[in-house]
Each structure stands twice: as structure tokens, then as C-alpha cells.
Motif scaffolding. Structure first.
Motif, PDB file in Angstrom:
ATOM      1  N   GLY A 188       0.795  -1.219   0.000  1.00  0.00           N
ATOM      2  CA  GLY A 188       0.000   0.000   0.000  1.00  0.00           C
ATOM      3  C   GLY A 188       0.827   1.268   0.000  1.00  0.00           C
ATOM      4  O   GLY A 188       0.279   2.363   0.112  1.00  0.00           O
ATOM      5  N   LYS A 189       2.129   1.107  -0.157  1.00  0.00           N
ATOM      6  CA  LYS A 189       3.009   2.282  -0.135  1.00  0.00           C
ATOM      7  C   LYS A 189       2.718   3.229  -1.298  1.00  0.00           C
ATOM      8  O   LYS A 189       2.682   4.446  -1.119  1.00  0.00           O
ATOM      9  CB  LYS A 189       4.463   1.795  -0.178  1.00  0.00           C
ATOM     10  CG  LYS A 189       5.517   2.878  -0.161  1.00  0.00           C
ATOM     11  CD  LYS A 189       6.874   2.322   0.048  1.00  0.00           C
ATOM     12  CE  LYS A 189       7.513   1.510  -0.976  1.00  0.00           C
ATOM     13  NZ  LYS A 189       6.989   0.762  -2.006  1.00  0.00           N
ATOM     14  N   SER A 190       2.489   2.676  -2.469  1.00  0.00           N
ATOM     15  CA  SER A 190       2.203   3.511  -3.630  1.00  0.00           C
ATOM     16  C   SER A 190       0.855   4.203  -3.515  1.00  0.00           C
ATOM     17  O   SER A 190       0.688   5.340  -3.962  1.00  0.00           O
ATOM     18  CB  SER A 190       2.246   2.660  -4.910  1.00  0.00           C
ATOM     19  OG  SER A 190       3.538   2.124  -5.121  1.00  0.00           O
ATOM     20  N   VAL A 191      -0.131   3.539  -2.907  1.00  0.00           N
ATOM     21  CA  VAL A 191      -1.445   4.159  -2.720  1.00  0.00           C
ATOM     22  C   VAL A 191      -1.336   5.319  -1.738  1.00  0.00           C
ATOM     23  O   VAL A 191      -1.984   6.358  -1.910  1.00  0.00           O
ATOM     24  CB  VAL A 191      -2.468   3.117  -2.240  1.00  0.00           C
ATOM     25  CG1 VAL A 191      -3.812   3.778  -1.958  1.00  0.00           C
ATOM     26  CG2 VAL A 191      -2.631   2.021  -3.279  1.00  0.00           C
ATOM     27  N   TYR A 192      -0.510   5.158  -0.701  1.00  0.00           N
ATOM     28  CA  TYR A 192      -0.268   6.262   0.238  1.00  0.00           C
ATOM     29  C   TYR A 192       0.320   7.458  -0.504  1.00  0.00           C
ATOM     30  O   TYR A 192      -0.115   8.599  -0.318  1.00  0.00           O
ATOM     31  CB  TYR A 192       0.680   5.793   1.335  1.00  0.00           C
ATOM     32  CG  TYR A 192       1.079   6.862   2.325  1.00  0.00           C
ATOM     33  CD1 TYR A 192       0.320   7.104   3.470  1.00  0.00           C
ATOM     34  CD2 TYR A 192       2.217   7.638   2.131  1.00  0.00           C
ATOM     35  CE1 TYR A 192       0.682   8.081   4.380  1.00  0.00           C
ATOM     36  CE2 TYR A 192       2.589   8.623   3.026  1.00  0.00           C
ATOM     37  CZ  TYR A 192       1.819   8.838   4.148  1.00  0.00           C
ATOM     38  OH  TYR A 192       2.189   9.814   5.048  1.00  0.00           O
ATOM     39  N   GLN A 193       1.293   7.208  -1.367  1.00  0.00           N
ATOM     40  CA  GLN A 193       1.902   8.288  -2.136  1.00  0.00           C
ATOM     41  C   GLN A 193       0.886   8.908  -3.089  1.00  0.00           C
ATOM     42  O   GLN A 193       0.849  10.134  -3.278  1.00  0.00           O
ATOM     43  CB  GLN A 193       3.099   7.734  -2.917  1.00  0.00           C
ATOM     44  CG  GLN A 193       3.839   8.765  -3.729  1.00  0.00           C
ATOM     45  CD  GLN A 193       5.059   8.170  -4.424  1.00  0.00           C
ATOM     46  OE1 GLN A 193       6.195   8.409  -4.039  1.00  0.00           O
ATOM     47  NE2 GLN A 193       4.830   7.374  -5.451  1.00  0.00           N
ATOM     48  N   ARG A 194       0.025   8.078  -3.666  1.00  0.00           N
ATOM     49  CA  ARG A 194      -1.009   8.563  -4.575  1.00  0.00           C
ATOM     50  C   ARG A 194      -1.989   9.481  -3.837  1.00  0.00           C
ATOM     51  O   ARG A 194      -2.390  10.531  -4.355  1.00  0.00           O
ATOM     52  CB  ARG A 194      -1.736   7.366  -5.170  1.00  0.00           C
ATOM     53  CG  ARG A 194      -2.576   7.651  -6.396  1.00  0.00           C
ATOM     54  CD  ARG A 194      -3.211   6.353  -6.852  1.00  0.00           C
ATOM     55  NE  ARG A 194      -2.215   5.353  -7.205  1.00  0.00           N
ATOM     56  CZ  ARG A 194      -2.463   4.047  -7.288  1.00  0.00           C
ATOM     57  NH1 ARG A 194      -3.679   3.591  -6.995  1.00  0.00           N
ATOM     58  NH2 ARG A 194      -1.518   3.212  -7.638  1.00  0.00           N
ATOM     59  N   ASN A 195      -2.384   9.085  -2.624  1.00  0.00           N
ATOM     60  CA  ASN A 195      -3.264   9.931  -1.814  1.00  0.00           C
ATOM     61  C   ASN A 195      -2.590  11.240  -1.450  1.00  0.00           C
ATOM     62  O   ASN A 195      -3.237  12.291  -1.392  1.00  0.00           O
ATOM     63  CB  ASN A 195      -3.659   9.188  -0.532  1.00  0.00           C
ATOM     64  CG  ASN A 195      -4.856   8.286  -0.715  1.00  0.00           C
ATOM     65  OD1 ASN A 195      -5.999   8.713  -0.579  1.00  0.00           O
ATOM     66  ND2 ASN A 195      -4.607   7.038  -1.034  1.00  0.00           N
ATOM     67  N   LEU A 196      -1.302  11.182  -1.199  1.00  0.00           N
ATOM     68  CA  LEU A 196      -0.550  12.377  -0.838  1.00  0.00           C
ATOM     69  C   LEU A 196      -0.526  13.364  -1.997  1.00  0.00           C
ATOM     70  O   LEU A 196      -0.757  14.573  -1.818  1.00  0.00           O
ATOM     71  CB  LEU A 196       0.860  11.984  -0.428  1.00  0.00           C
ATOM     72  CG  LEU A 196       1.730  13.050   0.230  1.00  0.00           C
ATOM     73  CD1 LEU A 196       1.077  13.578   1.486  1.00  0.00           C
ATOM     74  CD2 LEU A 196       3.098  12.471   0.551  1.00  0.00           C
ATOM     75  N   VAL A 197      -0.271  12.875  -3.209  1.00  0.00           N
ATOM     76  CA  VAL A 197      -0.249  13.750  -4.383  1.00  0.00           C
ATOM     77  C   VAL A 197      -1.631  14.349  -4.625  1.00  0.00           C
ATOM     78  O   VAL A 197      -1.774  15.544  -4.897  1.00  0.00           O
ATOM     79  CB  VAL A 197       0.240  12.973  -5.617  1.00  0.00           C
ATOM     80  CG1 VAL A 197       0.113  13.830  -6.871  1.00  0.00           C
ATOM     81  CG2 VAL A 197       1.690  12.536  -5.441  1.00  0.00           C
ATOM     82  N   ALA A 198      -2.683  13.512  -4.490  1.00  0.00           N
ATOM     83  CA  ALA A 198      -4.040  14.011  -4.693  1.00  0.00           C
ATOM     84  C   ALA A 198      -4.407  15.053  -3.642  1.00  0.00           C
ATOM     85  O   ALA A 198      -5.131  16.012  -3.935  1.00  0.00           O
ATOM     86  CB  ALA A 198      -5.031  12.848  -4.656  1.00  0.00           C
ATOM     87  N   GLY A 199      -3.905  14.897  -2.414  1.00  0.00           N
ATOM     88  CA  GLY A 199      -4.176  15.886  -1.385  1.00  0.00           C
ATOM     89  C   GLY A 199      -3.412  17.174  -1.585  1.00  0.00           C
ATOM     90  O   GLY A 199      -3.892  18.263  -1.224  1.00  0.00           O
ATOM     91  N   LEU A 200      -2.223  17.091  -2.162  1.00  0.00           N
ATOM     92  CA  LEU A 200      -1.410  18.283  -2.400  1.00  0.00           C
ATOM     93  C   LEU A 200      -1.818  19.026  -3.676  1.00  0.00           C
ATOM     94  O   LEU A 200      -1.486  20.204  -3.830  1.00  0.00           O
ATOM     95  CB  LEU A 200       0.070  17.901  -2.496  1.00  0.00           C
ATOM     96  CG  LEU A 200       0.764  17.499  -1.199  1.00  0.00           C
ATOM     97  CD1 LEU A 200       2.135  16.903  -1.487  1.00  0.00           C
ATOM     98  CD2 LEU A 200       0.904  18.681  -0.257  1.00  0.00           C
TER      99      LEU A 200
END
Length: 446
Positions: A188-200
């Protein structure tokens, strides 16, 4: 009518059981919170005594009992200041007695959880003499449902996951400028990064990415990225340009400090956040995917490139905070075997997030210098729960979180919708991502 009074309770019980199984959040709001509140208040004194969280009566109370020929007073439990229901559990605020410590409640959290028949209990010291027990009524990480977004809670502070106590976990770059994110494949590391980009994406920030997997993770989000590198050679040049940009930002800060005897202390600045808004440079978030690909070297030429990359990363981590440059380093492993300078870089990464790892050593790389309990929690993450992670920082505090599943399509839509917010930085213009052509039925479309 008599039949109705028989059927109605059975129907309510059936509805409660169905909600508890399939909609635990609804069950908690309708039935669970009342039952749990009554249970906690009714069992409070006996549970505190059974868990060793009472204190013996004071000497003057014992003396008074002897003088008045009364029975010896009982041990005293912490006084309840407030009990407050939430959408996922209960919050119990206690005034602890003399001789007690907040650590006593943290150590007894498992015993409290079983005694009160709740899913989880965490203890936190609010102020001297006051402890707050956050009790979760059900497993909020089984099916993550983020609450509706509220008003903006700060600059560069984005919600990315749900904590095990039901609260929202925010990635706050102002308080934790740099962070490390480790995890095995499919954790789930990539999904965490994906959520981070979407939040930023909706924020006023320049996103810079390094994805040495030929850009398969970050290239689809390229419309929101100011700069993107998809191989180690380009990454080395990009990091050098980012260091040049950092030097230029510091020149702006020096020019605007205006230190003089008659200038109020509040107007003297040493970072970009106290500059006038029209002069403030755009903050930058650098996301590095699979940092090991930047640190591996097979020959002398690659060793030279590797040393340059690590040196630039260390320099950005040490000096970048005041210039508004923040690092988000991701990888499966992040240890000294990656070579010289890696442990120095890790020491600068205050925030730590560990998804499921394949060995205890990887968990130690993230939390070995923070908390042994966090290491144990990281290696116990179930492989059937991708997105679950343990997050902590250098203060020693940690908690479990789980990221909501966000598809790549959803993240792409968010980045495309906010593509107009992508700032331009002259030093990074050569690394502006080239948007991929659309492919339909074998034909490349412009």
C-alpha cells in the motif's frame, strides 16, 4: 397488539446485529455508543481497581478513619472529568491521582480494552495531571471511510489516512518537513503516495517527482508536476537544479530580512513563511519513489553519480526546510547497505511511515531509533490489509493508520482538475514533464 410488542424487540435486535456485521459505523451511532457509555460508567471503579489504576487512601484519611472508628476508606480511582461520544468511539478524560503517571494508562491499554469490551484504547497526556483515553468502538481500519473534508486546517497540511482511534491522520509539512515511507511490494506504499499527491494537488505547491521505474507511478499525474525525472541520470541533474533553486530562495530571504534596531522582532524572518505574500517563493515537495534505485551503483561511473545524488539529498534535507523544500522519500528498504550517506539522510527524516515489511530489520530502519513498540507493530501488519501502516516521528509517538484505496484514475482526475495550479520554476524548466500522447485502438492521438 400483543404480537407487536413481541415482534418489535426481535426486529430491533435483528437490525442491530445486521448493522454490527455490515455497517459497524451505523451500528455504533445508533446502538453501540449508548451501550458502551453505560458499560464504561457502570464498570469504571471495578475496572480501574482490576487494572491497577487506583491509589491507596492518603495517611490523613486513614488517620481520620481510625479516630472516628470507621472502616478504612477504599482505594481511589482517577476522577472522571468528561466523557464524550464520537462517531467512532468514546473519549474519557480523567484527572489522575497523586503518584500516577500517564504511562500507567498506556501500559494498561490492552487490559482496559478487554475490560470495557471495546476495540481499542489509547492513552494520551493532555496536560499535567490530565489523561485522555480515546476508546474505539469498532475496527475503523477494516473499511476506511474518510469523513467529509472540512475547511482548510493549515498550509501544506493534507489528510491522507485514518488513524486507529478514528481521527484523521494529516501529513503536515510545516511541523514535519521531511519523511520516510517504507514498505514491501503490495503493502500500500504507492497508494499512500497517490493519496498524498491528490491531497497536495489543490494546494499552492510545486510538486517535483523522481520515479526511477520509468515513471509508471508518477507519470500519469504529470499535469500537476513542475518537474519529473524517470531515471537516475536525470534525477542527478534535477536534484542539482533544486539545490540551485534553494540557494536563490535563501538570497531572497537575506534580501528581505531587513534586520535593524527599530524593526519589530516579529517581522524578522529566517524562512519563507514570514516573507510578504507577494515575495514568498512557492514551496516545493519532492517525492522520491524507490530511493534504492538512486543509491545502487554497478561501476565507477554510477558510483560518482550515486555520491552526487546522495549529497544533494542530504543537503536538501538539512537546509531545505527554511526554503520551503520538503522531502518525501519512499522505498522498500532504507539501510546502511545502500552506501555512504544514507544513514545521514535518514537521520534528517523526522516523519516515519512503515507499511507491511518482509523482515524485522526493515522495520528497525524506520522505528529502531524511535520506539521498539512501533517496530513490533510494523512487523505484525497483516498482508490481507494493504494500506495499513504504522506512523511515528522522532518524538517517540506512534499510531496505526490505513489509507483509503484511491485508484490511479481518481488521482489522475484530481491532478488534471488542478493542473492550472502547477507553478513554473526557472531552474526546473528543463525537467518539465512531457505529457504522454493518448493511445486509442493502436493509433497515437495528439
Amino acid at each position: 397488539m400483543d404480537a407487536l410488542w413481541v415482534v418489535l424487540p426481535l426486529l430491533i435486535i435483528a437490525v442491530a446485529l445486521v448493522l454490527r456485521r455490515y455497517r459497524p459505523g451505523w451500528y455504533w451511532v445508533t446502538f453501540g455508543v449508548t451501550c458502551a457509555g453505560v458499560r464504561v460508567l457502570a464498570r469504571y471503579r471495578s475496572v480501574m481497581e482490576a487494572c491497577g489504576l487506583t491509589v491507596p487512601p492518603s495517611r490523613w484519611r486513614l488517620a481520620l478513619a481510625r479516630l472516628t472508628d470507621r472502616p478504612a476508606p477504599e482505594s481511589r480511582s482517577p476522577r472522571i472529568l468528561r466523557i464524550r461520544p464520537t462517531r467512532t468511539g468514546l473519549v474519557l478524560r480523567l484527572k489522575i491521582r497523586s503518584g500516577q503517571d500517564a504511562f500507567d494508562f498506556s501500559a494498561a491499554s490492552d487490559r482496559l480494552r478487554h475490560s470495557f469490551v471495546l476495540h481499542a484504547v489509547t492513552a494520551q497526556e493532555i496536560r499535567s495531571g490530565v489523561v485522555e483515553l480515546r476508546m474505539t468502538g469498532y475496527d475503523v481500519l477494516r473499511d476506511v471511510r474518510m469523513p467529509a473534508p472540512g475547511p482548510a486546517s493549515g498550509v501544506l497540511r493534507v489528510p491522507v489516512a485514518l488513524r486507529e482511534d478514528g481521527a484523521v491522520h494529516h501529513r503536515d509539512y510545516r511541523s514535519v518537513p521531511h519523511a520516510l515511507n517504507v514498505g514491501a511490494t503490495k503493502s500500500g506504499k504507492s497508494v499512500y503516495q497517490r493519496n498524498l499527491v491528490a491531497g497536495l494537488a489543490p494546494c499552492v505547491v510545486a510538486l517535483v517527482g523522481i520515479d526511477c521505474k520509468k515513471g509508471v507511478e508518477l507519470a500519469p499525474l504529470a499535469k500537476r508536476f513542475t518537474a519529473l525525472a524517470d531515471n537516475p541520470d536525470t534525477a542527478a541533474d534535477l536534484l542539482a537544479a533544486l539545490v540551485q533553486y534553494m540557494d536563490r530562495v535563501y538570497q531572497v530571504i537575506r534580501a528581505e530580512q531587513r534586520v535593524s534596531a527599530d524593526l519589530p522582532d516579529a517581522e524578522i524572518t529566517a524562512d519563507i513563511w514570514d516573507l510578504p505574500e507577494h515575495l514568498r517563493p512557492t514551496p516545493v515537495v519532492l517525492l522520491v519513489d524507490e530511493v534504492a534505485e538512486l543509491a545502487l551503483a554497478a561501476n565507477k561511473k554510477e558510483e560518482v553519480r550515486r555520491d552526487q545524488i546522495v549529497t544533494h539529498l542530504v543537503r536538501l534535507s538539512q537546509l531545505g526546510r527554511a526554503a520551503g523544500i520538503h522531502l518525501e522519500i519512499c522505498g522498500q528498504r532504507f539501510g546502511s547497505e545502500l552506501g555512504k550517506g544514507i544513514t545521514m539522510l535518514r537521520a534528517q527524516l523526522t516523519g516515519r511511515t512503515a507499511h507491511r515489511v518482509n523482515d524485522e530489520t526493515s522495520a528497525n530502519m524506520a522505528f529502531g531509533d524511535i520506539s521498539s513498540e512501533a517496530v513490533l507493530a510494523a512487523i505484525q501488519i497483516d498482508k490481507d490489509r494493504p494500506g495499513t501502516a504504522v506512523v511515528g516521528d522522532s518524538s517517540g509517538g506512534w499510531t496505526r493508520i490505513r489509507t483509503p484505496h484511491t485508484t490511479l484514475r481518481q488521482a489522475v482526475d484530481v491532478c488534471n482538475a488542478h493542473a492550472y495550479r502547477t507553478p513554473q520554476i526557472p531552474e526546473l524548466d528543463p525537467f518539465r514533464p512531457v505529457l504522454p500522447a493518448r493511445v486509442l485502438s493502436g493509433t497515437v492521438l495528439p
